[in-house]
Enzyme design. Structure first.
Site, short mmCIF file in Angstrom:
data_model
loop_
_atom_site.label_atom_id
_atom_site.label_comp_id
_atom_site.label_asym_id
_atom_site.label_seq_id
_atom_site.Cartn_x
_atom_site.Cartn_y
_atom_site.Cartn_z
N ASP B 50 -19.93 4.88 36.00
CA ASP B 50 -18.99 4.93 37.12
C ASP B 50 -18.07 6.14 37.01
O ASP B 50 -17.95 6.91 37.93
CB ASP B 50 -18.16 3.65 37.17
CG ASP B 50 -19.07 2.42 37.32
OD1 ASP B 50 -20.04 2.51 38.09
OD2 ASP B 50 -18.81 1.40 36.67
N HIS B 73 0.30 16.05 38.94
CA HIS B 73 0.17 15.60 40.32
C HIS B 73 -0.78 14.42 40.39
O HIS B 73 -1.37 14.03 39.38
CB HIS B 73 -0.30 16.75 41.23
CG HIS B 73 -1.67 17.26 40.89
ND1 HIS B 73 -1.92 18.08 39.81
CD2 HIS B 73 -2.87 17.06 41.49
CE1 HIS B 73 -3.21 18.38 39.77
NE2 HIS B 73 -3.81 17.76 40.77
N HIS B 141 -0.23 22.58 46.30
CA HIS B 141 -1.57 22.10 46.03
C HIS B 141 -1.98 21.21 47.21
O HIS B 141 -1.18 21.01 48.13
CB HIS B 141 -1.58 21.34 44.69
CG HIS B 141 -2.94 20.99 44.18
ND1 HIS B 141 -4.01 21.85 44.23
CD2 HIS B 141 -3.42 19.84 43.61
CE1 HIS B 141 -5.08 21.25 43.72
NE2 HIS B 141 -4.74 20.04 43.34
N ASP B 195 -4.62 26.87 35.58
CA ASP B 195 -5.73 26.43 36.42
C ASP B 195 -6.70 27.58 36.75
O ASP B 195 -6.30 28.59 37.29
CB ASP B 195 -5.12 25.88 37.72
CG ASP B 195 -6.13 25.53 38.81
OD1 ASP B 195 -7.31 25.37 38.50
OD2 ASP B 195 -5.69 25.41 39.97
N ALA B 232 -8.47 11.63 51.06
CA ALA B 232 -7.45 10.61 51.27
C ALA B 232 -6.12 10.97 50.61
O ALA B 232 -5.10 10.37 50.91
CB ALA B 232 -7.95 9.27 50.75
N SER B 233 -6.14 11.94 49.72
CA SER B 233 -4.89 12.31 49.05
C SER B 233 -4.23 13.52 49.69
O SER B 233 -3.14 13.91 49.30
CB SER B 233 -5.18 12.61 47.57
OG SER B 233 -6.08 13.69 47.48
N HIS B 365 -6.53 25.37 45.56
CA HIS B 365 -6.40 26.16 44.34
C HIS B 365 -6.24 27.63 44.69
O HIS B 365 -6.89 28.14 45.60
CB HIS B 365 -7.65 26.00 43.46
CG HIS B 365 -7.85 24.59 42.99
ND1 HIS B 365 -7.31 24.12 41.82
CD2 HIS B 365 -8.51 23.56 43.56
CE1 HIS B 365 -7.67 22.85 41.67
NE2 HIS B 365 -8.39 22.48 42.72
#
Lengths: 552, 552
Positions: B50, B73, B141, B195, B232-233, B365
């Site tokens: 999963d 975050h 972001h 990043d 969804a975020s 990004h």
């Protein structure tokens, strides 16, 4: 004796609503010709399947009517299904030199070479095939010797493109035959059946020669070896690599079985030219200084067993990537391969290579302006976008409307749809059997949905086999239950769970036997349900459960 | 009492050489802080798995030293591993409002909410955590309330970015805190940990507001309903959809569990503003004229069970796609999802929708110019590119060299590498246990390579169970052999094959028994080999063979 007037049918058996396994049937009365016989690679959910070919039940049913199989070019999605088709029906195969060369190799592997008649097409070929009169015309694509067919029928002329782009500066000096296409357009085209692969791309697809310029620059500047991976069938690109190597005084070694095979065929047929001293054996690479070597390799899609991928992870017998190497992926990932390609690139970076993985590729398929050019050259009455997923066919239709084809004269066909032309009027008149046949090893079509569903289940949570022996007389448990698991949990770390599971099965059986339940099917169902529930509660997994009850 | 002088270590336990499961450990003497605790989604070969989380053996071993987990975050690849971490060690969690809101939901599901201390970070937060003094700074972001940490250590200041871009016109009006970053740079930064996701992209990533403009145009022009799918975020994007809907007098319905959850949290926390009358229930969509409705949906990655995919194949309980609908995929496919996305788009086209699937997305990004800006603002002595596959880390390193960081001061770390700073000098000083822990259902780490190998085998060619009962006295076959197959061939069409296989097993056993071979292991091996060889010859497949020998 006048032929009885019949209808013309165009029936796609592959290549619509999908990318791959291209196959189109043309029928007029008792005459059938087939254009292309491709394969496609399995979808992710087709576990264990090697390749997928069209369902040709319709052709088998009408096999005595088939006058020929006409092949547009030598890519797998146009020729890969041929051996399977020719095992079920015998028909002459028509194609250009390179296309037949590649087909021959396949037929040899399948023992079909002796029984298949093959006819070579050239620029001026015209083939009479029953009611059809088929002419060949050249187009550009990512493999040489590509073209399409102008199919004269009693209902009118149909132009079938196959895959194409318009390359005005082609590597082999042979541009697409715009004159013939224009002449068809002037003469009057009943229907255009055309490649939709790049219908979503704006503008014009650049010439293959653009890639040649980049390859030349890379080869001229690289401080050490250049290892270039591309599609094994892209002879034009391989030619450009050879040319660049010769210009900069480098030798070329070829690795990867399919590339070695194809380059041999291409040289034999005159599709690829190399000075005799240019090509060296992969075993001899280390005899030359790195700056004198170019290696042509398969594996541009990150295929796990390909030459490049094996080199990248230091598992190739002959060649290892070392710092100083320049590795070029002259390709772009085919959808679905992105992760494999990324993994290979990462391994190449880790091995210390300078990796060039963008910008050394152009598509073999025409973009929107080229598709419009084809439509304007041929000026068809009816338009049939093929070779593409539904959205590509749909977008191609919109391009056709832009150049003036009325919406009602455009047909987006599904597999098996029969597009019928009768006295110049077209309509979808029915549907024949069509679809996918999955090939797994030697099995053609013997893996169906039940087998795939089981493979899916097995792949997710594995299997538990529960074995128990019951007494013939008393019905009581004589030995077992024994539980054997594969792909479920690591047994050594899950002993307690499996012990509890065993006890549960024992109790379930004992209770049932006491209640005089003794049909095996009831016992098996009870074991499967009780154990399934218990394991899901304990692990949130649903392994396949296979109860085996023996009697003694 | 002066602290004994110690070394500073930076140890990535996730997020290097990979995309996902970000986790970085900072240690100074007996003090540890952790930045992020993410998950990643399984690789294709991890059948049935999963999610994947970092191996935190190192943290568990040193759990009494952990002073806090600092979260940059609320994305899954930064918070998704938290429940599994917090089950093994208790530490306070620091994050901004929205981040903690999303974490709370997770901890509730895992019954960890009561036992976990959570502290909210704001622009001015400074947290003393053992030897560390951690300040928070805002960045941009694809989720609001994102930032990074300035970690003061006795060795110097480390700037850890988390995921970021520089959006000069952010939707929430809060640009990245360039002033703080500049101040750190002036003060002197020992190391920048940053990043690398978009290190391969040239230029600047466009502002999220660009997407807002496109959404507004689509909503204003659409003749019927607008159905927009996005992550969804991505609350900012959802805000822009709500704003556009309000401007054009439309209602907004939200479908998809995660989106419904997130929008509730975002409204509660003030991260998303909507007039009370704007949001309507998905059940009420049909009460409004189509041109008055916008539907916000999950499924922008073509996930088979998501709301959009179910709508596309007419399997959604509440909403069906009809001609006249405009469907917008405000996203781009995450590598590996391309085929799913394409399939969903095709289904939407077939359902008659107008589908917009390109150009309504910007990345979260920063591209190369932004990465260079971050480097120039912070002017680090040492540079550690994280959050990326190896080639991204490597390309990020090259950018750092371009802005003047010497090559020897750049460290591309592998999982578990210990980057040690001692009196201002950095070196890789060792490696701790690190890697992946696979989660399958409730099992954390109980599926290892053997189980995965078995699942792979089972998924390709299925399994044959061979059951036979031997006599205790004579060793002869009493009953069976019976062959049961799953996922191998469709039994009804392969009876002859399975009959031959059964006879082969019988003959093999009879011969061995006659030769007085009676150890079960030898019998099993002989059956497995003989049957495997026979089936491969007949089918070119290699199913798993499981011989079960019983005695009676």
């Amino acid at each position: 004796m006048a032929r009885k007037r019949q209808k013309l049918s165009i029936i796609p058996l592959g290549g619509v609503g999908e990318i791959g396994k291209n196959m189109t049937v043309y029928r007029y009365g008792d005459d059938i010709i087939v254009v292309d016989a491709g394969l496609k690679f399995p979808e992710e959910e087709m576990l264990g399947i090697d390749i997928v070919i069209p369902d040709i039940s319709y052709l088998v049913e009408h096999k005595e009517k088939i006058r020929g199989i006409f092949v547009t070019h030598g890519h797998e999605d146009h020729i890969g299904g041929l051996p399977y088709v020719l095992k079920q029906l015998n028909a002459p195969v028509y194609g250009t030199g390179l296309t037949l060369g590649l087909i021959e190799n396949k037929l040899k592997e399948h023992g079909l070479l002796e029984t298949t008649k093959m006819y070579k097409l050239t620029a001026d070929s015209v083939v009479e095939a029953g009611a059809f009169r088929v002419s060949f015309f050249y187009l550009n694509h990512s493999i040489p010797d590509t073209g399409g067919f102008a199919i004269e029928t009693p209902e009118g002329l149909v132009v079938h493109t196959g895959d194409f782009k318009f390359d005005h500066t082609p590597v082999d000096g042979r541009p697409a035959d715009v004159h013939k296409l224009a002449a068809y357009g002037s003469q009057g085209v009943l229907a255009l059946v055309a490649d939709s692969t790049n219908a979503e791309r704006e503008g014009f697809t650049p010439s293959e020669r653009v890639v040649g310029g980049k390859i030349d620059e890379i080869v001229s500047k690289a401080p050490g070896r250049v290892i270039l991976a591309t599609f094994a069938s892209n002879i034009h690109r391989m030619q450009q690599v050879v040319t660049a190597a010769e210009r900069h005084d480098r030798k070329v070694a070829v690795v990867g079985r399919s590339m070695v095979n194809n380059i041999q065929i291409a040289i034999q047929l005159g599709c690829l030219e190399a000075q005799p001293s240019t090509l060296i054996d992969a075993d001899d690479v280390n005899k030359y200084p790195p700056e004198k070597v170019v290696i042509l390799s398969t594996g541009s899609q990150g295929e796990p067993m390909s030459a490049l991928t094996r080199m990248a992870r230091a598992a190739h017998r002959k060649i290892e990537i070392v710092p100083g190497d320049t590795v070029v992926l002259a390709s772009s990932p085919i959808p679905g391969n992105e992760k494999y390609v990324a993994r290979t690139i990462d391994q190449l970076f880790r091995a210390g290579a300078h990796v060039i993985y963008r910008g050394v590729h152009v598509s073999g398929h025409g973009s929107q302006e080229e598709l419009k050019l084809m439509l304007n050259l041929t000026r068809p009455k009816y338009f049939v976008p093929v070779h593409g997923e539904y959205r590509m066919q749909k977008t191609h239709s919109e391009l056709a409307m832009q150049v003036g084809v009325p919406e009602e004269d455009i047909f987006i066909l599904d597999l098996g749809d029969v597009l019928e032309f009768d006295s110049g009027h077209a309509q979808i008149a029915g549907r024949v059997t069509a679809g996918s046949v999955m090939i797994d090893g030697l099995g053609v079509g013997d893996v169906g949905n039940i087998v795939l569903r089981d493979r899916k289940l097995l792949s997710q949570d594995g299997i538990l086999v529960v074995v128990v022996t019951l007494s013939k007389e008393t019905g009581r448990v004589l030995s077992g239950p024994d539980i054997i698991s594969r792909g479920f949990v690591y047994v050594r770390e899950s002993e307690a769970l499996l012990d509890d599971a065993t006890k549960l099965v024992e109790n379930t059986l004992t209770r049932l036997v006491a209640d005089n339940v003794n049909e095996w099917s009831s016992l098996k169902t009870a074991v499967r349900e009780a154990l399934g529930r218990f394991l899901f509660e304990q692990t949130r997994r649903r392994p396949m459960i296979l109860p085996i009850i023996m009697e003694a």
